[in-house]
Design a protein around this motif. Structure first.
Motif: not given
Length: 236
Positions: A69-73
């Protein structure tokens, strides 16, 4: 400053832009989940992409989808996958598992889910958000969505804190999923159980349980832990 990457035998995981770093839990799940005969694997909440990469290493032709869900991850996971030998077999999808619409069903789902229980909250803000986000992944959502994403004979495998085992098995039961394999993880003999690895299926049958001690009484890694993880750790 902590090391921005973790070097495994066959791949490297960069984790400097991810709230959840490479840790023992992920390695254990990636090494333990049964992959024999599995052709379509889903990694829910992939983070750095670690478990997806382990799934690829342990299989020859399985196709793996890693949802984060996290864009950076998700971006860092894509980079880790691109640098690996299995870039052609792993797809990283940035999105919410709640809304993820799979094109086909899976025969194995793996997840190192966030710890959203108050007693387990950690002080670091970003890590706490990754573990506890109320708008993100929780056990009910994980099993509810997995129940409709698994094909017949499929399994979902998770690693959880020992304290929440009943909560997790109850959540699975509510969605027609039953434990069939269990590994109780202890740091060393004489210490309380720390983690539980569980495999759930859609068929209610006897659960095969075993114990794993990470260290032996001599303060060295146990032979069983070495056997489980030696395919990944450099110094095993």
């Amino acid at each position: 400053m902590s090391n921005p990457y973790f070097q495994f035998k066959q791949f490297t995981v960069w984790h400097d832009r991810c709230a959840m770093k490479v840790g023992t839990d992920g390695v254990l799940l990636g090494a333990w989940a049964p992959v024999e005969g599995r052709k379509r694997i889903l990694d829910v909440g992939t983070g750095t992409g670690l478990i997806a990469l382990q799934m690829a290493q342990r299989t020859t032709d399985a196709r793996i989808v890693a949802v984060e869900i996290d864009e950076e991850a998700a971006t860092q996971a894509r980079e880790n996958v691109a640098r690996s030998p299995w870039a052609d077999r792993i797809e990283v999808v940035c999105g919410n598992f709640r809304e993820y619409a799979a094109k086909e069903q899976f025969d194995l789902i793996v997840s190192n889910p966030p710890y959203f229980v108050d007693a387990l909250k950690c002080p670091d803000k970003e890590r706490s958000q990754a573990r506890h986000s109320t708008g993100g992944l929780n056990y009910d959502l994980l099993f509810r969505r997995s129940a409709v994403s698994l094909q017949e004979g499929g399994l979902i495998c998770v690693i959880i804190p020992a304290e929440v085992e009943k909560m997790v098995t109850d959540a699975a039961w509510e969605h027609g999923m039953y434990p069939c394999r269990q590994l109780n993880v202890y740091t060393k003999p004489g210490k309380p159980r720390r983690r539980v690895l569980l495999a759930f299926g859609l068929e209610d049958k006897d659960c095969l349980a075993d114990d794993l001690y990470i260290e032996s009484s001599a303060a060295r890694y146990s032979p069983e832990y070495i056997a489980l993880t030696s395919g990944f750790y450099l110094n095993m």
